[in-house]
Design an enzyme around this catalytic site. Structure first.
Site, short mmCIF file in Angstrom:
data_model
loop_
_atom_site.label_atom_id
_atom_site.label_comp_id
_atom_site.label_asym_id
_atom_site.label_seq_id
_atom_site.Cartn_x
_atom_site.Cartn_y
_atom_site.Cartn_z
N ARG A 99 -7.24 -6.55 -4.00
CA ARG A 99 -6.64 -5.27 -3.64
C ARG A 99 -7.27 -4.17 -4.48
O ARG A 99 -8.00 -4.44 -5.42
CB ARG A 99 -5.12 -5.33 -3.86
CG ARG A 99 -4.73 -5.53 -5.31
CD ARG A 99 -3.23 -5.40 -5.48
NE ARG A 99 -2.83 -5.68 -6.85
CZ ARG A 99 -1.86 -6.53 -7.19
NH1 ARG A 99 -1.25 -7.23 -6.28
NH2 ARG A 99 -1.53 -6.67 -8.45
N ARG A 106 -10.12 1.81 -0.47
CA ARG A 106 -10.04 0.55 0.28
C ARG A 106 -11.44 0.08 0.69
O ARG A 106 -11.73 -1.11 0.71
CB ARG A 106 -9.20 0.75 1.54
CG ARG A 106 -7.74 1.03 1.26
CD ARG A 106 -7.00 1.34 2.55
NE ARG A 106 -5.58 1.62 2.36
CZ ARG A 106 -5.08 2.81 2.06
NH1 ARG A 106 -5.87 3.86 1.88
NH2 ARG A 106 -3.77 2.98 1.92
N ASN A 138 -7.55 -5.41 3.04
CA ASN A 138 -8.34 -4.18 3.15
C ASN A 138 -9.82 -4.38 2.85
O ASN A 138 -10.17 -5.28 2.10
CB ASN A 138 -7.77 -3.15 2.15
CG ASN A 138 -6.61 -2.39 2.74
OD1 ASN A 138 -6.63 -2.03 3.91
ND2 ASN A 138 -5.61 -2.12 1.91
N ASP A 166 0.97 3.60 8.01
CA ASP A 166 0.74 5.04 7.78
C ASP A 166 1.70 5.87 8.66
O ASP A 166 2.22 6.90 8.23
CB ASP A 166 -0.71 5.43 8.12
CG ASP A 166 -1.72 4.49 7.50
OD1 ASP A 166 -2.62 4.95 6.80
OD2 ASP A 166 -1.62 3.25 7.74
N ARG A 169 5.08 5.87 7.10
CA ARG A 169 5.10 6.79 5.95
C ARG A 169 5.21 8.24 6.44
O ARG A 169 5.97 9.03 5.91
CB ARG A 169 3.83 6.62 5.11
CG ARG A 169 3.80 5.32 4.30
CD ARG A 169 2.46 5.11 3.61
NE ARG A 169 2.52 3.99 2.67
CZ ARG A 169 1.49 3.23 2.31
NH1 ARG A 169 0.29 3.47 2.84
NH2 ARG A 169 1.64 2.25 1.45
N HIS A 193 -7.02 2.96 8.78
CA HIS A 193 -5.96 2.78 7.79
C HIS A 193 -6.61 3.10 6.45
O HIS A 193 -7.22 2.25 5.83
CB HIS A 193 -5.42 1.34 7.78
CG HIS A 193 -4.59 1.06 6.56
ND1 HIS A 193 -3.43 1.74 6.28
CD2 HIS A 193 -4.77 0.21 5.52
CE1 HIS A 193 -2.93 1.32 5.13
NE2 HIS A 193 -3.73 0.39 4.65
N THR A 248 1.25 -2.15 -3.57
CA THR A 248 2.27 -1.78 -2.58
C THR A 248 2.74 -3.07 -1.93
O THR A 248 1.95 -4.00 -1.76
CB THR A 248 1.70 -0.84 -1.50
OG1 THR A 248 0.70 -1.55 -0.75
CG2 THR A 248 1.08 0.41 -2.10
P1 6V0 Z 1 -2.71 -9.87 -4.51
O1 6V0 Z 1 -1.31 -9.73 -5.03
O2 6V0 Z 1 -3.84 -9.90 -5.47
O3 6V0 Z 1 -2.75 -11.17 -3.58
C1 6V0 Z 1 -3.90 -11.63 -2.94
C2 6V0 Z 1 -3.75 -13.14 -2.80
O4 6V0 Z 1 -4.86 -13.63 -2.03
C3 6V0 Z 1 -3.77 -13.88 -4.14
O5 6V0 Z 1 -2.59 -14.68 -4.26
C4 6V0 Z 1 -5.02 -14.75 -4.04
O6 6V0 Z 1 -4.90 -16.00 -4.73
C5 6V0 Z 1 -5.16 -14.91 -2.54
N1 6V0 Z 1 -6.49 -15.35 -2.11
C6 6V0 Z 1 -7.71 -14.89 -2.52
N2 6V0 Z 1 -8.70 -15.58 -1.91
C7 6V0 Z 1 -8.09 -16.48 -1.08
C8 6V0 Z 1 -8.56 -17.48 -0.19
N3 6V0 Z 1 -9.87 -17.69 0.00
N4 6V0 Z 1 -7.65 -18.21 0.49
C9 6V0 Z 1 -6.32 -18.02 0.32
N5 6V0 Z 1 -5.82 -17.09 -0.52
C10 6V0 Z 1 -6.69 -16.34 -1.22
O7 6V0 Z 1 -3.01 -8.68 -3.49
P2 6V0 Z 1 -1.96 -7.92 -2.55
O8 6V0 Z 1 -1.02 -8.90 -1.97
O9 6V0 Z 1 -1.42 -6.74 -3.26
O10 6V0 Z 1 -2.94 -7.36 -1.42
C11 6V0 Z 1 -3.57 -8.25 -0.51
C12 6V0 Z 1 -4.52 -7.49 0.39
O11 6V0 Z 1 -3.77 -6.64 1.26
C13 6V0 Z 1 -5.49 -6.56 -0.36
O12 6V0 Z 1 -6.75 -6.60 0.27
C14 6V0 Z 1 -4.85 -5.20 -0.18
O13 6V0 Z 1 -5.76 -4.15 -0.31
C15 6V0 Z 1 -4.30 -5.33 1.22
N6 6V0 Z 1 -3.26 -4.38 1.61
C16 6V0 Z 1 -3.28 -3.94 2.87
C17 6V0 Z 1 -2.34 -3.06 3.34
C18 6V0 Z 1 -2.41 -2.58 4.75
O14 6V0 Z 1 -1.64 -1.69 5.15
N7 6V0 Z 1 -3.31 -3.09 5.57
C19 6V0 Z 1 -1.31 -2.61 2.48
C20 6V0 Z 1 -1.27 -3.08 1.21
C21 6V0 Z 1 -2.27 -3.96 0.67
#
Ligand code: 6V0
Length: 332
Positions: A99, A106, A138, A166, A169, A193, A248
């Site tokens: 993230r 992003r 993202n 979005d 929001r 996004h 978030t």
């Molecule tokens: P986080 O809390 O770091 O969680 C990510 C998870 O992915 C971790 O538990 C990792 O272990 C796991 N992971 C990584 N590689 C792998 C894999 N190969 N197989 C399985 N699991 C894996 O991040 P968070 O949950 O905050 O965000 C996750 C993603 O969502 C990020 O890319 C953010 O930028 C994105 N978001 C997208 C939003 C949207 O509106 N589209 C909104 C918020 C965040």
């Protein structure tokens, strides 16, 4: 198990029931768990599987949710680092990957998260060939395109969570100004996004009454009431929340549950989600961007063609060009 044999008269040798509404969530970080919680508490699915590479966290989250089962509607919850746990999913929500750090865009995450998609998407589709993908990681629009390419699924079955968040929001911020409920405030954010998202001011309305009819400059730079601040705040929302709490989660979790529900319940609800937009609104690039889409059990069944102003069209096309430029640099 003698007790079990005495308690039950079994009717079937092999009780191999399958759920028709299984959802797998890949990535159980802040976003994946908020999505799981929303989906379970809103009874969107009765069969939720969690996947991550982080085994202890996976086990801990599974136990913690299962211990709350008594307060839920008896959903089956499973978890594994093995993608086989996802087999037979109607919907797979992908939130795996890195993230944004404080202040990071992003778009900066692209290749790192493309590499994650490469390791998971083909296997997920092998286990669930009939599935629909909902991509959240993202940069959401670009990764939805990547997942579409990697999966071989038809375009209607690969959805990006896009600007559903979005738009929520935006409606909240507009509604606050007018002191009405956010669900009574109608307005759409389309496009990326992210930083280049497009607020469709021409359609913002309450009860069918367009705000632009009262304020012809609404959303423009020379608007004395500066309504465009609501869009600026939407663009800054994630940066602000990440600065304050590190990530978030709740709003995106609810947004995911909202899209999942439209899909599994076959509602034909119109949602701002990311879809292949080539050939629409003058876009000639193979990119995914959000437009209002009809969501049902086919995934996305149609796209609403809004009457956009010249300025809105220009911004949308600029978004498409920006995304296309970045996609050219992706290593598959
Ligand atoms: P986080 O809390 O770091 O969680 C990510 C998870 O992915 C971790 O538990 C990792 O272990 C796991 N992971 C990584 N590689 C792998 C894999 N190969 N197989 C399985 N699991 C894996 O991040 P968070 O949950 O905050 O965000 C996750 C993603 O969502 C990020 O890319 C953010 O930028 C994105 N978001 C997208 C939003 C949207 O509106 N589209 C909104 C918020 C965040």
């Amino acid at each position: 198990p003698i007790l079990k044999e005495e308690l039950f008269q079994e009717l079937l040798d092999n009780d191999n029931t399958k759920s028709s509404n299984k959802i797998t969530i890949v990535g159980i970080g802040a976003v994946g768990m908020a999505a799981a919680f929303s989906i379970l508490t809103q009874n969107v699915s009765s069969d939720v599987a969690l996947v991550d590479i982080f085994e202890d966290k996976l086990k801990g989250e599974l136990m913690d949710l299962q211990h709350g089962s008594n307060f839920l509607k008896n959903a089956k919850i499973s978890a594994s680092s093995d993608l086989a746990v996802s087999a037979g999913s109607r919907l797979i929500v992908v939130t795996a990957g890195v993230r944004q750090k404080e202040g990071e865009s992003r778009l900066n995450l692209v290749q790192r998260n493309v590499d994650v998609m490469k390791t998971i998407i083909p296997k997920l589709v092998e286990y669930s060939p009939e599935t629909t993908l909902l991509i959240v990681s993202n940069p959401c629009d670009i990764l939805t395109y990547v997942a579409w390419k990697l999966s071989g699924l038809p375009k209607n079955r690969v959805i990006g969570s896009g600007t559903n968040l979005d738009s929520s929001r935006f409606r909240f911020l507009l509604a606050q100004r007018l002191k009405i409920a956010p669900t009574s405030m109608h307005g759409w954010i389309i496009g990326e996004h992210g930083d280049s998202s497009v607020p469709v001011w021409s359609g913002v309305n309450v009860a069918g009454v367009c705000l632009r009819d009262f304020n012809p400059n609404i959303g423009k730079e020379d608007d004395s009431e500066n309504w465009n601040q609501c869009h600026d705040e939407v663009v800054n929302a994630a940066y602000e929340v990440i600065k304050l709490k590190g990530y978030t989660s709740w709003a995106i979790g609810l947004s995911i549950s909202d899209i999942a529900s439209a899909f599994l319940c076959n509602t034909n609800s119109v949602k701002a989600v990311s879809t292949l937009v080539k050939g629409i609104h003058g876009i000639d690039k193979e990119v995914f961007l959000s437009l209002p889409c009809v969501v049902n059990s086919n995934g996305i069944s149609s796209i609403v063609i809004q009457k956009l102003s010249a300025d809105e069209l220009k911004k949308l096309q600029a978004s498409a060009n920006l995304i296309d430029e970045i996609q050219k640099g992706i290593k598959f």
